[in-house]
Design a protein around this motif. Sequence first.
Motif, PDB file in Angstrom:
ATOM      1  N   LYS A   1       1.120  -2.232  17.265  1.00 13.65           N
ATOM      2  CA  LYS A   1       0.786  -3.290  18.222  1.00 13.65           C
ATOM      3  C   LYS A   1       1.648  -4.506  17.889  1.00 13.65           C
ATOM      4  N   ALA A   2       2.383  -5.002  18.885  1.00 13.07           N
ATOM      5  CA  ALA A   2       3.312  -6.116  18.646  1.00 13.07           C
ATOM      6  C   ALA A   2       2.608  -7.266  17.937  1.00 13.07           C
ATOM      7  N   GLY A   3       3.255  -7.837  16.960  1.00 15.36           N
ATOM      8  CA  GLY A   3       2.709  -9.004  16.270  1.00 15.36           C
ATOM      9  C   GLY A   3       1.636  -8.698  15.246  1.00 15.36           C
ATOM     10  N   ASN A   4       1.311  -7.402  15.078  1.00 17.61           N
ATOM     11  CA  ASN A   4       0.212  -7.033  14.176  1.00 17.61           C
ATOM     12  C   ASN A   4       0.625  -5.951  13.185  1.00 17.61           C
ATOM     13  N   ALA A   5       0.070  -6.040  11.994  1.00 18.16           N
ATOM     14  CA  ALA A   5       0.150  -4.911  11.060  1.00 18.16           C
ATOM     15  C   ALA A   5      -1.188  -4.195  11.145  1.00 18.16           C
ATOM     16  N   MET A   6      -1.241  -2.976  10.589  1.00 19.05           N
ATOM     17  CA  MET A   6      -2.471  -2.184  10.659  1.00 19.05           C
ATOM     18  C   MET A   6      -3.015  -1.969   9.252  1.00 19.05           C
ATOM     19  N   PHE A   7      -4.247  -2.397   9.064  1.00 17.85           N
ATOM     20  CA  PHE A   7      -4.921  -2.212   7.778  1.00 17.85           C
ATOM     21  C   PHE A   7      -5.755  -0.950   7.910  1.00 17.85           C
TER      22      PHE A   7
ATOM     23  N   GLY B   1       0.867  -1.190   0.000  1.00 24.09           N
ATOM     24  CA  GLY B   1       0.000   0.000   0.000  1.00 24.09           C
ATOM     25  C   GLY B   1       0.894   1.227   0.000  1.00 24.09           C
ATOM     26  N   GLU B   2       1.602   1.424  -1.118  1.00 22.70           N
ATOM     27  CA  GLU B   2       2.585   2.516  -1.180  1.00 22.70           C
ATOM     28  C   GLU B   2       2.068   3.652  -2.046  1.00 22.70           C
ATOM     29  N   HIS B   3       2.246   4.858  -1.544  1.00 22.62           N
ATOM     30  CA  HIS B   3       1.760   6.075  -2.225  1.00 22.62           C
ATOM     31  C   HIS B   3       0.246   6.014  -2.437  1.00 22.62           C
ATOM     32  N   THR B   4      -0.433   5.412  -1.494  1.00 22.77           N
ATOM     33  CA  THR B   4      -1.898   5.380  -1.521  1.00 22.77           C
ATOM     34  C   THR B   4      -2.468   6.277  -0.425  1.00 22.77           C
ATOM     35  N   ASP B   5      -1.637   6.632   0.574  1.00 18.74           N
ATOM     36  CA  ASP B   5      -2.218   7.286   1.765  1.00 18.74           C
ATOM     37  C   ASP B   5      -2.647   8.731   1.519  1.00 18.74           C
ATOM     38  N   TYR B   6      -2.109   9.376   0.495  1.00 19.41           N
ATOM     39  CA  TYR B   6      -2.594  10.724   0.173  1.00 19.41           C
ATOM     40  C   TYR B   6      -3.564  10.668  -1.003  1.00 19.41           C
ATOM     41  N   ASN B   7      -3.962   9.444  -1.366  1.00 19.68           N
ATOM     42  CA  ASN B   7      -4.949   9.259  -2.428  1.00 19.68           C
ATOM     43  C   ASN B   7      -6.220   8.596  -1.892  1.00 19.68           C
ATOM     44  N   GLY B   8      -6.413   8.670  -0.602  1.00 20.86           N
ATOM     45  CA  GLY B   8      -7.612   8.091  -0.001  1.00 20.86           C
ATOM     46  C   GLY B   8      -7.669   6.573  -0.106  1.00 20.86           C
ATOM     47  N   GLY B   9      -6.520   5.923  -0.178  1.00 17.05           N
ATOM     48  CA  GLY B   9      -6.479   4.464  -0.300  1.00 17.05           C
ATOM     49  C   GLY B   9      -6.103   3.771   1.005  1.00 17.05           C
ATOM     50  N   HIS B  10      -5.812   2.479   0.895  1.00 12.87           N
ATOM     51  CA  HIS B  10      -5.446   1.669   2.059  1.00 12.87           C
ATOM     52  C   HIS B  10      -3.937   1.487   2.170  1.00 12.87           C
ATOM     53  N   VAL B  11      -3.477   1.306   3.392  1.00 13.99           N
ATOM     54  CA  VAL B  11      -2.064   0.989   3.640  1.00 13.99           C
ATOM     55  C   VAL B  11      -1.999  -0.165   4.626  1.00 13.99           C
ATOM     56  N   PHE B  12      -0.837  -0.816   4.707  1.00 16.31           N
ATOM     57  CA  PHE B  12      -0.708  -1.976   5.599  1.00 16.31           C
ATOM     58  C   PHE B  12       0.686  -2.000   6.252  1.00 16.31           C
ATOM     59  N   PRO B  13       0.948  -1.002   7.118  1.00 11.47           N
ATOM     60  CA  PRO B  13       2.250  -0.939   7.774  1.00 11.47           C
ATOM     61  C   PRO B  13       2.261  -1.649   9.125  1.00 11.47           C
ATOM     62  N   CYS B  14       3.440  -1.870   9.671  1.00  6.38           N
ATOM     63  CA  CYS B  14       3.537  -2.315  11.062  1.00  6.38           C
ATOM     64  C   CYS B  14       4.648  -1.546  11.764  1.00  6.38           C
TER      65      CYS B  14
END
Length: 388
Positions: free
Chosen positions: A182-188, A32-45
Amino acid sequence: MKEKLLLEFEQVFDNTNDVHIFFAPGRVNLIGEHTDYNGGHVFPCALTIGTYAVARKNNSNELRFFSMNFRELGIITVALEQLVYDKANDFANYPAGVIKALKDHGYEVKEGMDILYYGNIPNGSGLSSSASLEVLTAYLVRELFGFSYSFLDMAKYSKEAENQFVGVNCGIMDQFACAMGKAGNAMFLDTNTLEFEYAPIHLNGMKIVIANTNKKRGLGDSKYNQRRAECERALTLLQTKLPIASLGELTEAQFESVKDVIEDEEIRKRAKHAVYENQRTIRAVKALKENNIGLFGHLMNESHISLRDDYEVTGEELDTLVLAAWEQNGVIGARMTGAGFGGCTVNIVENEKVKEFIENVEGIYKEKIGYAASFYIVEVGDGPKTIL
Ligand code: GLA
């Protein structure tokens, strides 16, 4: 670590009376790269590496910042009534910007502080050393002054500091990931609504390996703001055909049916990446939930190709690392992570192949680029915390 930080604080600020120690993580974005300023989804941890601060109130009206990562700069002093960007203040613009944003939101810091920072994230590597520093500052101010804003607010105020004070037009992903980890988790995260869910990362028998190109860059001098403007241009054109507020609202099919309204091929490619990458991210998270790590890895690879060919933010160093990774046994997926133009790649590698992976990729990179890459096996960690 605690002792080392306290000793250093004492050398810089004379004594360690009344100090506390705080930590905030860096982050890696899985997809989910270069989506966060386009109203899209990201999946970082969030990561277990990040930034530490030893801090106290100092009974003055001055903020005194020192970073063990930039010792040569000495103590940087910023007056509380002078919270404006100053190039000469270097890294201290990030914490000063956060303190200004907090003031704008009704959380005025009315007493100075002595703060020593130490980060074990490589600077400018795309693992959010700056967001980590910002969120850490918002957190330590909350703890020292007894304010009550939430972790999500810390992310918002930190982003605001970066946008308005530092002048980088970034989205919310990095600050969100550093604040909400959060340990062990990524954030959608849906960056349009800020709705999010934690998704457990069960990498049975696999590791997340980060490879750093060691190519120096900063968001300010990269083409980041230009890409953002290109997406805005594309959106304006698409809006003449469809009632949308962001590129993140489009499916691939919808985009294909109206894309010809964007005549400039380059701008069309930027928009295509934003739309496809968002859909890819949604699919990748679904794959992970269904334990289909193979598909997840495949989508990571596709993400890199899109960032290389359509968004054009990779460059020779990142492409060399990723191409080399794809050739190795035991690699589930590999892609660039963060803004691009340099920085790091993220690789999911089978445990027993990690050593060989690093040796081989290291060799190929050195041979082609002429200097060494660095490798880190990382763990998924928590958000900000108080250590002392
Ligand atoms: C940088 C920005 C983020 C995001 C990424 C690209 O890390 O700070 O907001 O746009 O680039 O996905």
